[in-house]
Design a protein around this motif. Structure first.
Motif, PDB file in Angstrom:
ATOM      1  N   TYR A   1     -33.311   4.369 -36.722  1.00 11.90           N
ATOM      2  CA  TYR A   1     -33.418   3.924 -35.691  1.00 11.90           C
ATOM      3  C   TYR A   1     -34.750   4.829 -34.758  1.00 11.90           C
ATOM      4  N   PHE A   2     -34.324   5.966 -35.830  1.00  7.94           N
ATOM      5  CA  PHE A   2     -34.968   6.967 -35.257  1.00  7.94           C
ATOM      6  C   PHE A   2     -36.829   6.445 -34.940  1.00  7.94           C
ATOM      7  N   GLU A   3     -37.195   6.488 -34.169  1.00  8.42           N
ATOM      8  CA  GLU A   3     -38.792   6.547 -34.148  1.00  8.42           C
ATOM      9  C   GLU A   3     -39.348   7.655 -34.895  1.00  8.42           C
ATOM     10  N   CYS A   4     -39.514   8.827 -34.529  1.00 10.25           N
ATOM     11  CA  CYS A   4     -40.107   9.765 -35.335  1.00 10.25           C
ATOM     12  C   CYS A   4     -39.759   9.834 -36.960  1.00 10.25           C
ATOM     13  N   ASP A   5     -40.277  10.721 -37.761  1.00 11.41           N
ATOM     14  CA  ASP A   5     -40.904  10.822 -39.147  1.00 11.41           C
ATOM     15  C   ASP A   5     -38.929  10.824 -39.405  1.00 11.41           C
ATOM     16  N   HIS A   6     -38.209  10.374 -40.095  1.00  7.39           N
ATOM     17  CA  HIS A   6     -37.153  11.206 -40.996  1.00  7.39           C
ATOM     18  C   HIS A   6     -36.939  11.022 -42.486  1.00  7.39           C
ATOM     19  N   MET A   7     -35.925  11.983 -43.222  1.00  6.73           N
ATOM     20  CA  MET A   7     -36.027  11.965 -44.748  1.00  6.73           C
ATOM     21  C   MET A   7     -34.635  12.717 -44.213  1.00  6.73           C
ATOM     22  N   ASP A   8     -33.598  11.301 -45.252  1.00 12.06           N
ATOM     23  CA  ASP A   8     -32.223  11.761 -45.737  1.00 12.06           C
ATOM     24  C   ASP A   8     -32.356  12.701 -47.125  1.00 12.06           C
ATOM     25  N   LEU A   9     -31.827  13.140 -47.189  1.00  9.85           N
ATOM     26  CA  LEU A   9     -32.039  14.437 -48.761  1.00  9.85           C
ATOM     27  C   LEU A   9     -30.601  14.174 -48.981  1.00  9.85           C
ATOM     28  N   LYS A  10     -30.070  13.785 -50.507  1.00  7.30           N
ATOM     29  CA  LYS A  10     -29.231  13.722 -51.158  1.00  7.30           C
ATOM     30  C   LYS A  10     -28.758  15.170 -51.866  1.00  7.30           C
ATOM     31  N   ALA A  11     -27.260  15.370 -52.109  1.00  7.69           N
ATOM     32  CA  ALA A  11     -26.728  16.705 -52.374  1.00  7.69           C
ATOM     33  C   ALA A  11     -26.039  16.739 -53.556  1.00  7.69           C
ATOM     34  N   ALA A  12     -26.559  15.758 -54.368  1.00  8.76           N
ATOM     35  CA  ALA A  12     -25.985  14.988 -55.856  1.00  8.76           C
ATOM     36  C   ALA A  12     -26.816  16.209 -56.590  1.00  8.76           C
ATOM     37  N   PRO A  13     -28.102  16.505 -56.190  1.00  2.00           N
ATOM     38  CA  PRO A  13     -28.333  17.613 -57.764  1.00  2.00           C
ATOM     39  C   PRO A  13     -27.552  18.884 -57.210  1.00  2.00           C
ATOM     40  N   VAL A  14     -27.755  19.938 -56.228  1.00  2.00           N
ATOM     41  CA  VAL A  14     -26.799  20.737 -55.785  1.00  2.00           C
ATOM     42  C   VAL A  14     -25.063  20.664 -56.367  1.00  2.00           C
ATOM     43  N   ILE A  15     -24.689  19.936 -56.459  1.00  2.00           N
ATOM     44  CA  ILE A  15     -22.950  19.657 -56.704  1.00  2.00           C
ATOM     45  C   ILE A  15     -23.235  19.658 -58.202  1.00  2.00           C
ATOM     46  N   ALA A  16     -23.973  18.598 -59.236  1.00  2.00           N
ATOM     47  CA  ALA A  16     -24.011  18.840 -60.082  1.00  2.00           C
ATOM     48  C   ALA A  16     -24.016  20.237 -60.238  1.00  2.00           C
ATOM     49  N   ASP A  17     -25.224  20.667 -60.410  1.00  2.00           N
ATOM     50  CA  ASP A  17     -25.577  21.741 -60.312  1.00  2.00           C
ATOM     51  C   ASP A  17     -24.145  23.194 -60.715  1.00  2.00           C
ATOM     52  N   TYR A  18     -23.818  22.830 -59.477  1.00  2.00           N
ATOM     53  CA  TYR A  18     -22.635  23.649 -59.563  1.00  2.00           C
ATOM     54  C   TYR A  18     -21.792  23.969 -60.843  1.00  2.00           C
ATOM     55  N   PHE A  19     -21.767  22.522 -60.894  1.00  2.00           N
ATOM     56  CA  PHE A  19     -20.356  22.271 -61.920  1.00  2.00           C
ATOM     57  C   PHE A  19     -20.995  21.816 -62.790  1.00  2.00           C
ATOM     58  N   ARG A  20     -22.365  22.212 -63.579  1.00  2.00           N
ATOM     59  CA  ARG A  20     -22.980  21.932 -64.331  1.00  2.00           C
ATOM     60  C   ARG A  20     -21.854  22.705 -65.825  1.00  2.00           C
ATOM     61  N   ASP A  21     -21.161  24.212 -65.726  1.00  2.00           N
ATOM     62  CA  ASP A  21     -21.032  24.915 -66.844  1.00  2.00           C
ATOM     63  C   ASP A  21     -18.922  24.894 -66.433  1.00  2.00           C
ATOM     64  N   LYS A  22     -18.482  23.979 -65.592  1.00  2.00           N
ATOM     65  CA  LYS A  22     -17.120  23.616 -65.533  1.00  2.00           C
ATOM     66  C   LYS A  22     -16.677  22.585 -66.629  1.00  2.00           C
ATOM     67  N   LYS A  23     -17.367  22.133 -67.247  1.00  2.00           N
ATOM     68  CA  LYS A  23     -16.612  21.100 -68.391  1.00  2.00           C
ATOM     69  C   LYS A  23     -15.577  20.298 -67.842  1.00  2.00           C
ATOM     70  N   ILE A  24     -16.460  19.525 -66.986  1.00  2.00           N
ATOM     71  CA  ILE A  24     -16.386  18.048 -66.306  1.00  2.00           C
ATOM     72  C   ILE A  24     -16.241  16.558 -68.001  1.00  2.00           C
ATOM     73  N   ASP A  25     -15.405  15.901 -67.316  1.00  2.00           N
ATOM     74  CA  ASP A  25     -15.863  14.877 -68.710  1.00  2.00           C
ATOM     75  C   ASP A  25     -16.315  13.463 -68.228  1.00  2.00           C
ATOM     76  N   LEU A  26     -16.162  13.168 -66.514  1.00  2.00           N
ATOM     77  CA  LEU A  26     -15.892  12.213 -65.957  1.00  2.00           C
ATOM     78  C   LEU A  26     -15.970  12.324 -64.053  1.00  2.00           C
ATOM     79  N   VAL A  27     -17.274  11.369 -64.143  1.00  2.00           N
ATOM     80  CA  VAL A  27     -17.411  11.236 -62.270  1.00  2.00           C
ATOM     81  C   VAL A  27     -16.929  10.640 -61.747  1.00  2.00           C
ATOM     82  N   LEU A  28     -16.490  10.782 -60.905  1.00  2.00           N
ATOM     83  CA  LEU A  28     -15.839   9.674 -59.773  1.00  2.00           C
ATOM     84  C   LEU A  28     -16.071   8.778 -58.267  1.00  2.00           C
ATOM     85  N   ALA A  29     -16.691   8.142 -58.115  1.00  2.00           N
ATOM     86  CA  ALA A  29     -16.834   7.620 -56.965  1.00  2.00           C
ATOM     87  C   ALA A  29     -14.895   7.131 -56.729  1.00  2.00           C
ATOM     88  N   PRO A  30     -14.458   7.741 -55.259  1.00  2.00           N
ATOM     89  CA  PRO A  30     -13.809   7.070 -54.751  1.00  2.00           C
ATOM     90  C   PRO A  30     -13.305   5.826 -54.376  1.00  2.00           C
TER      91      PRO A  30
END
Ligand code: R5P
Length: 284
Positions: free
Chosen positions: A131-160
């Protein structure tokens, strides 16, 4: 380049200006006695490319964005980029009953009238951006979320739910662990039902990822379903911590081990910064 921080996103805007090594100006924002918004950018001119960082939620912030766009234009901005960390009204993207407005479209049309480009983060429905007539871009936060949890010993990632399945895949792949999604049925604005998990979560440290937490109903139901099947721990990370009413208390008193969100909305658990992500997009 000059970064203008609106009242919703001052810390994020300041961090962004630091990363990009450019001038930061904080807009002054107050209210008149009758509740109307007032804003001012205290400078003689803005003869440069200007980036406004401001949410369009709740409504007062949306009004402030409109006012900032006009002020920036009047001060001579060469180009205007809107960084909208949390785009309000994105969940109102369809007309369900005759007589309803297409609210998300209305917001895009009006915001797009006075800017050259728009950057959003994990907007609820990407189709809205058209709906935006101008340039637009949606960024994904997944990389920064993954970086935050990199050393937190996660075994399984789930979407609700299936709607967030790609996000779980993205985070899971980055962490190098299994991923899947739960089955959610929404019963009301607050209550949801989560079907028993089809996969084995017994003894696992699970990370639930979602685009937003509003009432917390989805995450509370997902966490208790996972603990019931024997998950060792359940953490949650979302992009937008909207946290309506007492949602943070509801979540911290639930089966969850930790609750975290990005700083698209600034609050007591917004410890994952999206500033580098935005800076990268602006540099490009
Ligand atoms: C739904 O499609 C969204 O991704 C979120 O799961 C939902 O908006 C969360 O809402 P609440 O916290 O109120 O359950």
């Amino acid at each position: 380049m000059i970064i203008v921080g609106g009242s919703s996103s001052r810390d994020l805007a300041k961090e962004l200006a630091g990363i990009l090594e450019c001038t930061y100006i904080q807009a002054a924002s107050t209210k008149f006695p009758d509740g109307e918004s007032y804003t001012r950018i205290d400078t003689e001119t803005l003869d440069d490319d200007v980036v406004i960082v401001q949410n369009t939620y709740p409504n007062d912030n949306l009004i402030e964005m409109f006012l900032l766009q006009d002020a920036v234009r009047r001060l001579g901005a060469r180009t205007i980029t809107l960084v909208i960390p949390y785009f309000g009204y994105a969940r109102q993207d369809r007309v369900f009953k005759p007589g309803e407005p297409e609210s998300a479209k209305v917001m895009c049309k009006h915001l797009g009238m006075n800017c050259d480009r728009v950057i959003t983060i994990d907007i609820h429905k990407e189709a809205i951006l058209d709906y935006f007539e101008c340039d637009h871009m949606d960024l994904k936060a997944a990389p920064v979320i993954a970086d935050y949890f990199r050393d937190k010993k996660i075994d399984l990632v789930l979407a609700p739910d299936i709607g967030a399945a790609n996000r779980a895949k993205d985070v899971g792949e980055r962490l190098g662990v299994a991923y899947d999604h739960l089955e959610k049925t929404r019963l009301s604005g607050v209550d949801v039902r989560i079907a028993p998990a089809k996969f084995d979560a017994t003894g696992k440290n699970v990370l639930i990822v979602d685009d937003m937490i509003a009432t917390g109903g989805t995450i509370v139901a997902a966490a208790s379903a996972l603990r019931e099947v024997g998950a060792e721990s359940v953490s949650v990370a979302c992009t937008h911590g909207v946290f309506v009413n007492n949602a943070i208390e509801k979540l911290t008193g639930s089966a969850l081990s930790s609750v975290l969100c990005c700083n698209t909305l600034e609050n007591e658990v917004s410890h994952i910064s999206v500033a580098e992500l935005i800076a990268g997009a602006i540099r490009e």
